[in-house]
Motif scaffolding. Sequence first.
Motif, PDB file in Angstrom:
ATOM      1  N   MET A 282      19.151   2.366   2.183  1.00 30.59           N
ATOM      2  CA  MET A 282      20.235   3.279   1.840  1.00 30.59           C
ATOM      3  C   MET A 282      19.935   4.009   0.541  1.00 30.59           C
ATOM      4  N   LEU A 283      20.103   5.330   0.588  1.00 31.34           N
ATOM      5  CA  LEU A 283      19.886   6.152  -0.602  1.00 31.34           C
ATOM      6  C   LEU A 283      21.141   6.084  -1.475  1.00 31.34           C
ATOM      7  N   PRO A 284      20.990   6.390  -2.765  1.00 31.32           N
ATOM      8  CA  PRO A 284      22.150   6.292  -3.656  1.00 31.32           C
ATOM      9  C   PRO A 284      23.348   7.126  -3.184  1.00 31.32           C
TER      10      PRO A 284
ATOM     11  N   GLU B  46      10.107   1.945   8.838  1.00 30.28           N
ATOM     12  CA  GLU B  46       9.304   0.759   9.184  1.00 30.28           C
ATOM     13  C   GLU B  46       8.870  -0.002   7.946  1.00 30.28           C
ATOM     14  N   VAL B  47       8.531   0.759   6.888  1.00 32.74           N
ATOM     15  CA  VAL B  47       8.095   0.117   5.651  1.00 32.74           C
ATOM     16  C   VAL B  47       9.191  -0.821   5.151  1.00 32.74           C
ATOM     17  N   ILE B  48      10.451  -0.383   5.266  1.00 30.84           N
ATOM     18  CA  ILE B  48      11.556  -1.212   4.790  1.00 30.84           C
ATOM     19  C   ILE B  48      11.894  -2.296   5.802  1.00 30.84           C
TER      20      ILE B  48
ATOM     21  N   GLY C 119       8.628  -4.453   6.139  1.00 30.30           N
ATOM     22  CA  GLY C 119       7.980  -4.760   4.875  1.00 30.30           C
ATOM     23  C   GLY C 119       8.917  -5.260   3.799  1.00 30.30           C
ATOM     24  N   THR C 120       9.433  -4.322   3.008  1.00 28.72           N
ATOM     25  CA  THR C 120      10.108  -4.723   1.768  1.00 28.72           C
ATOM     26  C   THR C 120      11.377  -5.541   2.005  1.00 28.72           C
ATOM     27  N   SER C 121      12.079  -5.351   3.154  1.00 29.71           N
ATOM     28  CA  SER C 121      13.297  -6.132   3.387  1.00 29.71           C
ATOM     29  C   SER C 121      12.965  -7.599   3.640  1.00 29.71           C
TER      30      SER C 121
ATOM     31  N   ASP D 108       5.344  15.553   7.348  1.00 30.55           N
ATOM     32  CA  ASP D 108       6.380  14.691   6.771  1.00 30.55           C
ATOM     33  C   ASP D 108       6.107  14.575   5.279  1.00 30.55           C
ATOM     34  N   TRP D 109       7.089  14.809   4.450  1.00 36.63           N
ATOM     35  CA  TRP D 109       6.863  14.736   3.010  1.00 36.63           C
ATOM     36  C   TRP D 109       7.236  13.356   2.487  1.00 36.63           C
ATOM     37  N   ALA D 110       6.265  12.648   1.944  1.00 34.28           N
ATOM     38  CA  ALA D 110       6.535  11.383   1.252  1.00 34.28           C
ATOM     39  C   ALA D 110       6.671  11.736  -0.226  1.00 34.28           C
TER      40      ALA D 110
ATOM     41  N   HIS E 297       0.798  -1.230   0.000  1.00 35.92           N
ATOM     42  CA  HIS E 297       0.000   0.000   0.000  1.00 35.92           C
ATOM     43  C   HIS E 297       0.833   1.286   0.000  1.00 35.92           C
ATOM     44  N   CYS E 298       1.795   1.363  -0.926  1.00 34.52           N
ATOM     45  CA  CYS E 298       2.684   2.535  -1.003  1.00 34.52           C
ATOM     46  C   CYS E 298       1.880   3.822  -1.194  1.00 34.52           C
ATOM     47  N   GLY E 299       0.770   3.722  -1.929  1.00 30.25           N
ATOM     48  CA  GLY E 299      -0.032   4.904  -2.232  1.00 30.25           C
ATOM     49  C   GLY E 299      -0.701   5.512  -1.002  1.00 30.25           C
ATOM     50  N   GLU E 300      -0.888   4.712   0.051  1.00 32.20           N
ATOM     51  CA  GLU E 300      -1.530   5.258   1.253  1.00 32.20           C
ATOM     52  C   GLU E 300      -0.714   6.440   1.792  1.00 32.20           C
ATOM     53  N   CYS E 301       0.583   6.415   1.561  1.00 32.33           N
ATOM     54  CA  CYS E 301       1.432   7.522   2.021  1.00 32.33           C
ATOM     55  C   CYS E 301       1.916   8.418   0.885  1.00 32.33           C
ATOM     56  N   HIS E 302       2.164   7.828  -0.291  1.00 24.46           N
ATOM     57  CA  HIS E 302       2.807   8.605  -1.359  1.00 24.46           C
ATOM     58  C   HIS E 302       1.819   9.262  -2.324  1.00 24.46           C
TER      59      HIS E 302
ATOM     60  N   PHE F 216      20.950   7.305   4.864  1.00 24.17           N
ATOM     61  CA  PHE F 216      19.848   6.369   5.098  1.00 24.17           C
ATOM     62  C   PHE F 216      18.539   7.131   5.236  1.00 24.17           C
ATOM     63  N   ILE F 217      17.475   6.502   4.812  1.00 17.78           N
ATOM     64  CA  ILE F 217      16.159   7.138   4.848  1.00 17.78           C
ATOM     65  C   ILE F 217      15.647   7.217   6.289  1.00 17.78           C
ATOM     66  N   GLY F 218      14.747   8.159   6.534  1.00 11.27           N
ATOM     67  CA  GLY F 218      14.210   8.332   7.886  1.00 11.27           C
ATOM     68  C   GLY F 218      12.698   8.213   7.925  1.00 11.27           C
ATOM     69  N   SER F 219      12.138   8.690   9.003  1.00 13.26           N
ATOM     70  CA  SER F 219      10.698   8.777   9.281  1.00 13.26           C
ATOM     71  C   SER F 219       9.953   7.458   9.019  1.00 13.26           C
ATOM     72  N   SER F 220       8.703   7.534   8.583  1.00  9.70           N
ATOM     73  CA  SER F 220       7.892   6.305   8.551  1.00  9.70           C
ATOM     74  C   SER F 220       8.344   5.320   7.480  1.00  9.70           C
ATOM     75  N   MET F 221       9.203   5.774   6.550  1.00 11.83           N
ATOM     76  CA  MET F 221       9.692   4.851   5.524  1.00 11.83           C
ATOM     77  C   MET F 221      10.596   3.775   6.138  1.00 11.83           C
TER      78      MET F 221
HETATM   79  C1  HEC Z   1       3.728   4.853   6.152  1.00 13.33           C
HETATM   80  C2  HEC Z   1       3.921   5.724   5.033  1.00 13.33           C
HETATM   81  C3  HEC Z   1       4.723   5.197   3.847  1.00 13.33           C
HETATM   82  C4  HEC Z   1       4.504   4.055   3.119  1.00 13.33           C
HETATM   83  C5  HEC Z   1       3.414   3.004   3.331  1.00 13.33           C
HETATM   84  C6  HEC Z   1       5.496   4.035   2.088  1.00 13.33           C
HETATM   85  N1  HEC Z   1       6.310   5.122   2.191  1.00 13.33           N
HETATM   86 FE1  HEC Z   1       7.950   5.521   1.041  1.00 13.33          FE
HETATM   87  N2  HEC Z   1       8.344   7.161   2.151  1.00 13.33           N
HETATM   88  C7  HEC Z   1       7.558   7.657   3.171  1.00 13.33           C
HETATM   89  C8  HEC Z   1       8.162   8.871   3.708  1.00 13.33           C
HETATM   90  C9  HEC Z   1       7.608   9.731   4.845  1.00 13.33           C
HETATM   91  C10 HEC Z   1       9.353   9.086   2.964  1.00 13.33           C
HETATM   92  C11 HEC Z   1      10.359  10.228   3.153  1.00 13.33           C
HETATM   93  C12 HEC Z   1      11.254   9.864   4.298  1.00 13.33           C
HETATM   94  C13 HEC Z   1      12.355  10.870   4.522  1.00 13.33           C
HETATM   95  O1  HEC Z   1      12.555  11.751   3.684  1.00 13.33           O
HETATM   96  O2  HEC Z   1      13.055  10.731   5.522  1.00 13.33           O
HETATM   97  C14 HEC Z   1       9.423   7.998   2.002  1.00 13.33           C
HETATM   98  C15 HEC Z   1      10.453   7.847   1.086  1.00 13.33           C
HETATM   99  C16 HEC Z   1      10.477   6.934   0.064  1.00 13.33           C
HETATM  100  C17 HEC Z   1      11.475   6.864  -0.980  1.00 13.33           C
HETATM  101  C18 HEC Z   1      12.681   7.776  -1.123  1.00 13.33           C
HETATM  102  C19 HEC Z   1      12.359   8.801  -2.139  1.00 13.33           C
HETATM  103  C20 HEC Z   1      13.297   9.969  -2.142  1.00 13.33           C
HETATM  104  O3  HEC Z   1      13.036  10.852  -2.949  1.00 13.33           O
HETATM  105  O4  HEC Z   1      14.213  10.026  -1.331  1.00 13.33           O
HETATM  106  C21 HEC Z   1      11.121   5.836  -1.810  1.00 13.33           C
HETATM  107  C22 HEC Z   1      11.856   5.382  -3.073  1.00 13.33           C
HETATM  108  C23 HEC Z   1       9.927   5.248  -1.278  1.00 13.33           C
HETATM  109  N3  HEC Z   1       9.562   5.919  -0.148  1.00 13.33           N
HETATM  110  C24 HEC Z   1       9.258   4.183  -1.849  1.00 13.33           C
HETATM  111  C25 HEC Z   1       8.171   3.539  -1.272  1.00 13.33           C
HETATM  112  C26 HEC Z   1       7.590   2.318  -1.779  1.00 13.33           C
HETATM  113  C27 HEC Z   1       8.033   1.583  -3.011  1.00 13.33           C
HETATM  114  C28 HEC Z   1       6.583   1.986  -0.918  1.00 13.33           C
HETATM  115  C29 HEC Z   1       5.726   0.746  -0.939  1.00 13.33           C
HETATM  116  C30 HEC Z   1       6.477  -0.503  -0.917  1.00 13.33           C
HETATM  117  C31 HEC Z   1       6.531   3.011   0.116  1.00 13.33           C
HETATM  118  N4  HEC Z   1       7.500   3.937  -0.135  1.00 13.33           N
HETATM  119  C32 HEC Z   1       5.611   3.018   1.147  1.00 13.33           C
HETATM  120  C33 HEC Z   1       6.396   7.080   3.659  1.00 13.33           C
HETATM  121  C34 HEC Z   1       5.868   5.869   3.243  1.00 13.33           C
END
Ligand code: HEC
Length: 293
Positions: free
Chosen positions: A253-255, A266-268, A271-273, A225-227, A198-203, A259-264
């Motif tokens: 890890m970003l390119p 937990e997703v990794i 979830g995806t890991s 928080d900006w997704a 459900h990536c769209g729920e946040c993005h 490393f990514i922060g906030s709610s992403m």
């Molecule tokens: C719970 C909310 C949430 C969900 C669900 C979520 N994301 Fe995210 N995602 C975020 C947030 C918030 C950030 C920005 C984090 C930061 O900048 O520290 C992010 C960042 C990212 C980034 C980095 C983009 C960049 O420009 O740096 C990618 C790629 C990404 N998400 C992909 C996904 C994918 C693929 C999924 C589904 C598998 C997903 N996200 C599901 C909240 C979410």
Amino acid sequence: MSLTKKIIFGLLAFGFTGLAVVLLVGLNVEERPKITVAGNAQNGATLLQTAGCYACHTQAESANGVYAGGAALVSPFGNFYAPNITSSKQHGIGDWDIVTFERALRQGVNPNGQSYYPAFPFMSYRSLTDQDVADLFAALQQVEAVEKDHRDHEVGFPFNIRLGLKPWRWLFSTVKPLKIDQTTSVGRGRYLVDAVAHCGECHTPRNSLGAPIPPYLGGADLNGDWAPPITARAFEQMEWTKDDLVYFLEDGMLPDGDFIGSSMVEVIEHGTSNMPFEDREAIADYLFSLVQR
Ligand code: HEC
Ligand code: HEC
């Protein structure tokens, strides 16, 4: 009639019409054939992680218990708390059958026939396959019962009235599943992005009433928080390759080495890991195929 009386009369009429609409509009629910495929609890246990059930329904670092209720989900409407979904008969879903579970998960309707709040991502889960629903159910039945009720939502008037979700659903949601062919990598990726993870729920952005609006996966503000956008064009602008994304979904890890922060996180982490490599690749194949929608 004086002007004041007219205004009062007008407001009353308006209010009653609103109430009538709320009461008359049915919930969009479907009577569906009972899921008969046998659930695989082991697959289900993985799905509980990759679909985010664990992350929302378990409060980290607390004595609350696994799947016994989550931390606050902060929204513009107030704080939502994912409830106890352990096998407790009193506080969890221990006495549910697969029909009740299917209706909750894919149609967002509780055992009393009322709607759940969309903080529970049933609009994504509506497209889960029968097999995945059966697997999740089998796994949850094995979760140890925690005899504890979870917190009530902290949501202000008028959003605390569940009846208000009827017109909301009528306007903004459907329980019809997306038809997703999972035989190609792009199709599998779409299933993971749209239904499971459900990536769209946040993005994907939302309107002021919390309903998703275009552009799909185009970036959204999550209470400050900006997704960011995660479409092919966004990756092109950031100069990410498909491999960058596949590895990001494994370890966060970003390119550039950060490393990514906030709610992403937990997703990794949950979830995806925990997905097989091909599934992370499928997500990347799908997202890179999204030129613009
Ligand atoms: C719970 C909310 C949430 C969900 C669900 C979520 N994301 Fe995210 N995602 C975020 C947030 C918030 C950030 C920005 C984090 C930061 O900048 O520290 C992010 C960042 C990212 C980034 C980095 C983009 C960049 O420009 O740096 C990618 C790629 C990404 N998400 C992909 C996904 C994918 C693929 C999924 C589904 C598998 C997903 N996200 C599901 C909240 C979410
Ligand atoms: C983004 C957070 C979130 C995720 C992810 C999530 N849930 Fe929930 N869930 C909630 C919230 C919030 C509620 C309560 C909604 C309400 O009260 O209207 C809920 C309610 C439920 C209920 C109804 C319980 C009851 O007693 O009525 C079930 C069952 C459930 N979730 C199962 C799941 C499963 C299975 C998954 C994974 C496939 C999942 N949830 C993923 C937030 C989440």
